[in-house]
Scaffold this motif. Structure first.
Motif, PDB file in Angstrom:
ATOM      1  N   GLY A 190      14.240  -5.160  -3.277  1.00  0.00           N
ATOM      2  CA  GLY A 190      13.843  -6.232  -4.409  1.00  0.00           C
ATOM      3  C   GLY A 190      11.988  -7.239  -4.285  1.00  0.00           C
ATOM      4  O   GLY A 190      11.482  -7.017  -4.857  1.00  0.00           O
ATOM      5  N   LYS A 191      11.805  -6.847  -2.832  1.00  0.00           N
ATOM      6  CA  LYS A 191      10.658  -7.169  -1.768  1.00  0.00           C
ATOM      7  C   LYS A 191       9.469  -6.182  -3.079  1.00  0.00           C
ATOM      8  O   LYS A 191       8.445  -7.007  -3.241  1.00  0.00           O
ATOM      9  CB  LYS A 191      10.147  -7.200  -0.660  1.00  0.00           C
ATOM     10  N   GLU A 192       9.838  -5.096  -3.211  1.00  0.00           N
ATOM     11  CA  GLU A 192       9.453  -3.959  -3.459  1.00  0.00           C
ATOM     12  C   GLU A 192       8.727  -4.384  -4.463  1.00  0.00           C
ATOM     13  O   GLU A 192       7.498  -4.139  -5.324  1.00  0.00           O
ATOM     14  CB  GLU A 192       9.833  -2.736  -3.103  1.00  0.00           C
ATOM     15  N   VAL A 193      10.035  -5.112  -5.256  1.00  0.00           N
ATOM     16  CA  VAL A 193       9.613  -5.614  -7.044  1.00  0.00           C
ATOM     17  C   VAL A 193       8.872  -6.584  -7.676  1.00  0.00           C
ATOM     18  O   VAL A 193       7.684  -6.130  -8.562  1.00  0.00           O
ATOM     19  CB  VAL A 193      11.444  -5.312  -7.477  1.00  0.00           C
ATOM     20  N   LEU A 194       8.848  -7.387  -6.409  1.00  0.00           N
ATOM     21  CA  LEU A 194       8.332  -8.447  -6.163  1.00  0.00           C
ATOM     22  C   LEU A 194       6.773  -7.863  -6.121  1.00  0.00           C
ATOM     23  O   LEU A 194       5.644  -8.820  -6.812  1.00  0.00           O
ATOM     24  CB  LEU A 194       8.512  -9.521  -5.525  1.00  0.00           C
ATOM     25  N   ALA A 195       6.577  -6.778  -5.469  1.00  0.00           N
ATOM     26  CA  ALA A 195       4.920  -6.289  -4.826  1.00  0.00           C
ATOM     27  C   ALA A 195       4.256  -5.713  -6.291  1.00  0.00           C
ATOM     28  O   ALA A 195       2.774  -5.288  -6.365  1.00  0.00           O
ATOM     29  CB  ALA A 195       5.276  -5.285  -3.813  1.00  0.00           C
ATOM     30  N   THR A 196       5.248  -4.930  -7.143  1.00  0.00           N
ATOM     31  CA  THR A 196       4.993  -4.620  -7.565  1.00  0.00           C
ATOM     32  C   THR A 196       4.099  -5.946  -9.373  1.00  0.00           C
ATOM     33  O   THR A 196       3.067  -5.622 -10.114  1.00  0.00           O
ATOM     34  CB  THR A 196       5.001  -3.450  -8.786  1.00  0.00           C
ATOM     35  N   LEU A 197       4.513  -6.977  -8.986  1.00  0.00           N
ATOM     36  CA  LEU A 197       3.700  -8.020 -10.166  1.00  0.00           C
ATOM     37  C   LEU A 197       2.092  -7.946  -9.918  1.00  0.00           C
ATOM     38  O   LEU A 197       1.529  -7.717  -9.012  1.00  0.00           O
ATOM     39  CB  LEU A 197       4.694  -9.165 -10.275  1.00  0.00           C
ATOM     40  N   LYS A 198       2.301  -8.766 -10.564  1.00  0.00           N
ATOM     41  CA  LYS A 198       0.123  -8.723 -10.307  1.00  0.00           C
ATOM     42  C   LYS A 198       0.287  -9.958  -9.160  1.00  0.00           C
ATOM     43  O   LYS A 198       1.165 -11.359  -9.483  1.00  0.00           O
ATOM     44  CB  LYS A 198      -0.653  -9.475 -11.639  1.00  0.00           C
ATOM     45  N   ARG A 199      -1.244  -9.752  -8.742  1.00  0.00           N
ATOM     46  CA  ARG A 199      -1.359 -10.920  -7.670  1.00  0.00           C
ATOM     47  C   ARG A 199      -1.303 -12.464  -8.409  1.00  0.00           C
ATOM     48  O   ARG A 199      -0.572 -13.276  -7.118  1.00  0.00           O
ATOM     49  CB  ARG A 199      -2.712 -10.914  -7.631  1.00  0.00           C
ATOM     50  N   ASP A 200      -2.108 -12.505  -8.716  1.00  0.00           N
ATOM     51  CA  ASP A 200      -1.947 -13.707  -9.902  1.00  0.00           C
ATOM     52  C   ASP A 200      -0.842 -14.544 -10.033  1.00  0.00           C
ATOM     53  O   ASP A 200      -0.090 -15.439  -9.030  1.00  0.00           O
ATOM     54  CB  ASP A 200      -2.443 -13.995 -10.787  1.00  0.00           C
ATOM     55  N   GLU A 201       0.836 -13.467 -10.720  1.00  0.00           N
ATOM     56  CA  GLU A 201       1.877 -14.287 -10.462  1.00  0.00           C
ATOM     57  C   GLU A 201       2.734 -14.473  -9.134  1.00  0.00           C
ATOM     58  O   GLU A 201       2.878 -15.827  -9.158  1.00  0.00           O
ATOM     59  CB  GLU A 201       2.385 -13.632 -11.133  1.00  0.00           C
ATOM     60  N   VAL A 215       4.415 -10.826   0.666  1.00  0.00           N
ATOM     61  CA  VAL A 215       4.891  -9.774  -0.712  1.00  0.00           C
ATOM     62  C   VAL A 215       3.416 -10.191  -1.175  1.00  0.00           C
ATOM     63  O   VAL A 215       2.432  -8.634  -0.631  1.00  0.00           O
ATOM     64  CB  VAL A 215       5.378 -10.417  -1.138  1.00  0.00           C
ATOM     65  N   LEU A 216       2.530 -10.663  -0.560  1.00  0.00           N
ATOM     66  CA  LEU A 216       1.049 -11.259  -1.324  1.00  0.00           C
ATOM     67  C   LEU A 216       0.077 -10.876  -0.501  1.00  0.00           C
ATOM     68  O   LEU A 216      -0.797 -10.215  -0.876  1.00  0.00           O
ATOM     69  CB  LEU A 216       0.742 -12.933  -1.536  1.00  0.00           C
ATOM     70  N   SER A 217       0.750 -10.736   0.893  1.00  0.00           N
ATOM     71  CA  SER A 217      -0.387  -9.820   1.932  1.00  0.00           C
ATOM     72  C   SER A 217      -0.506  -7.826   2.186  1.00  0.00           C
ATOM     73  O   SER A 217      -1.314  -7.792   2.039  1.00  0.00           O
ATOM     74  CB  SER A 217      -0.371 -10.277   3.543  1.00  0.00           C
ATOM     75  N   HIS A 218       0.580  -8.450   1.623  1.00  0.00           N
ATOM     76  CA  HIS A 218       1.533  -6.612   1.255  1.00  0.00           C
ATOM     77  C   HIS A 218       0.181  -6.162  -0.076  1.00  0.00           C
ATOM     78  O   HIS A 218      -0.494  -5.430   0.520  1.00  0.00           O
ATOM     79  CB  HIS A 218       2.893  -6.327   1.053  1.00  0.00           C
ATOM     80  N   ILE A 219       0.686  -7.216  -0.961  1.00  0.00           N
ATOM     81  CA  ILE A 219      -0.700  -6.507  -2.050  1.00  0.00           C
ATOM     82  C   ILE A 219      -2.031  -6.326  -2.337  1.00  0.00           C
ATOM     83  O   ILE A 219      -2.800  -5.639  -2.659  1.00  0.00           O
ATOM     84  CB  ILE A 219      -0.715  -7.983  -3.884  1.00  0.00           C
ATOM     85  N   ASP A 220      -2.431  -7.789  -1.085  1.00  0.00           N
ATOM     86  CA  ASP A 220      -3.918  -7.698  -0.521  1.00  0.00           C
ATOM     87  C   ASP A 220      -3.997  -6.562  -0.230  1.00  0.00           C
ATOM     88  O   ASP A 220      -5.167  -5.905  -0.043  1.00  0.00           O
ATOM     89  CB  ASP A 220      -4.003  -8.883   0.255  1.00  0.00           C
ATOM     90  N   GLU A 221      -3.554  -6.021   1.015  1.00  0.00           N
ATOM     91  CA  GLU A 221      -3.325  -4.470   1.449  1.00  0.00           C
ATOM     92  C   GLU A 221      -3.605  -3.954   1.188  1.00  0.00           C
ATOM     93  O   GLU A 221      -4.808  -2.661   1.165  1.00  0.00           O
ATOM     94  CB  GLU A 221      -2.442  -4.534   3.381  1.00  0.00           C
ATOM     95  N   GLN A 222      -2.719  -3.056  -0.530  1.00  0.00           N
ATOM     96  CA  GLN A 222      -2.548  -2.411  -0.946  1.00  0.00           C
ATOM     97  C   GLN A 222      -3.826  -2.157  -1.526  1.00  0.00           C
ATOM     98  O   GLN A 222      -4.151  -0.905  -1.989  1.00  0.00           O
ATOM     99  CB  GLN A 222      -2.065  -2.279  -1.887  1.00  0.00           C
ATOM    100  N   ALA A 223      -4.549  -3.641  -1.153  1.00  0.00           N
ATOM    101  CA  ALA A 223      -5.760  -3.250  -2.255  1.00  0.00           C
ATOM    102  C   ALA A 223      -7.364  -3.015  -2.216  1.00  0.00           C
ATOM    103  O   ALA A 223      -8.101  -2.403  -2.464  1.00  0.00           O
ATOM    104  CB  ALA A 223      -5.946  -4.782  -2.997  1.00  0.00           C
TER     105      ALA A 223
END
Ligand code: ZN
Length: 297
Positions: A245-256, A288-296
């Motif tokens: 479920g967390k992985e699904v959240l990580a596919t959302l846009k950072r702003d969301e 999740v946000l830090s995960h998105i930032d790391e991926q970026a």
């Protein structure tokens, strides 16, 4: 109580291979999770039976099979996933639909589905999954799959699927068979097989009389040598989890995600397949946000 299982059969001098599956328990389980009407049980049950048999054609344990039905009828869409291990899950987008019975007393599956398409996706861990789609010709699913095998895989096949629902909507019987001809099968074998299939009473009339899958194959392979080469349990299983479920959240846009954190309320992710709910609080969302930032980076 008899459990759900699947058998694989080889016969007619190895010119015909067959699969048969009993999915009564699985379809009842799905009914209880999704509150399926008899029509929804019929559609989902037929698809899950087919998916379990087609899952046996996958090459590796990690491969995943998805069968998707899209129509312009009241059901809109149905989807199932299965695999070589014999587990399946699925849902229809509109499980509460009811329609009048057909004149012959059967559930009106083709009207519920309408015009549309059937898509088979085989994800074999490669970059692009194998995707093949056909337009529905009958909307009864078994006939459409027969057409699919002829068109997309050039394999002459016969598919029988059925779900029998009691007046209280519980599942009385559910299952199917799938017979396939190997290349260069002689006409005599084909004629006899066609005769057997034509004379067969049907999956649910047969299974609901208490017959086994082995006996069903004896009838379909009448006049041929044949043997059961594999027997396995099949079951309902969803592979969703808190982490997924967390992985699904990580596919959302950072702003969301940022907005969710600013709102300060926990977020819920629901699994369409099994109706599980997963709750993510602000700490989870920050992760999740830090995960998105790391991926970026
Ligand atoms: Zn789930």
């Amino acid at each position: 109580m008899k459990h759900d299982y699947l058998i694989r059969v080889l016969g007619a001098n190895e010119k015909v291979r067959g699969f048969a599956v009993d999915t009564k328990g699985i379809v009842e389980h799905a009914r209880l999770i999704h509150h399926n009407t008899p029509l929804a049980s019929a559609i989902l049950g037929r698809l899950m039976s087919a998916g379990l048999m087609m899952g046996q054609m996958l090459k590796s344990k990690e491969d995943k099979l998805t069968v998707q039905l899209l129509g312009d009828g009241p059901f809109k869409h149905a989807i199932i996933t299965s695999n070589l291990a014999g587990t399946v899950r699925g849902y229809v987008s509109n499980p509460g639909v009811e329609l009048p019975l057909r004149k012959d007393g059967h559930l009106d599956v083709s009207r519920a589905i309408g015009n549309g398409s059937l898509t088979v996706i085989r994800d074999m861990g490669l970059k692009d999954p194998y995707v093949s789609s056909i337009d529905l010709t009958s909307g009864e699913i078994a006939e459409d799959l027969t057409y699919y095998f002829a068109q997309s895989e050039q394999t002459p096949s016969s598919v029988g699927l059925g779900v029998l629902v009691d007046v209280d909507q519980t599942i009385l019987a559910s299952g199917g068979f799938l017979l396939q001809l190997m290349p260069n099968t002689d006409q005599k074998t084909i004629d006899q097989l066609e005769k057997n299939i034509k004379n067969f009473v049907g999956v649910t009339p047969y299974l609901s009389q208490g017959h086994s899958l082995e006996e069903m194959m004896d009838v379909l392979f009448e006049g041929f040598d044949h043997e059961v080469t594999d027997t396995m349990d099949v079951s309902w299983k969803c592979n969703c989890s808190f982490e997924r479920g967390k992985e699904v959240l990580a596919t959302l846009k950072r702003d969301e995600i940022v907005n969710m954190i600013e709102e300060g309320k926990p977020v819920e992710v629901n699994c369409d397949f099994c109706q599980s709910h997963y709750r993510y609080d602000i700490e989870d969302l920050k992760e999740v946000l830090s995960h998105i930032d790391e991926q970026a980076k």
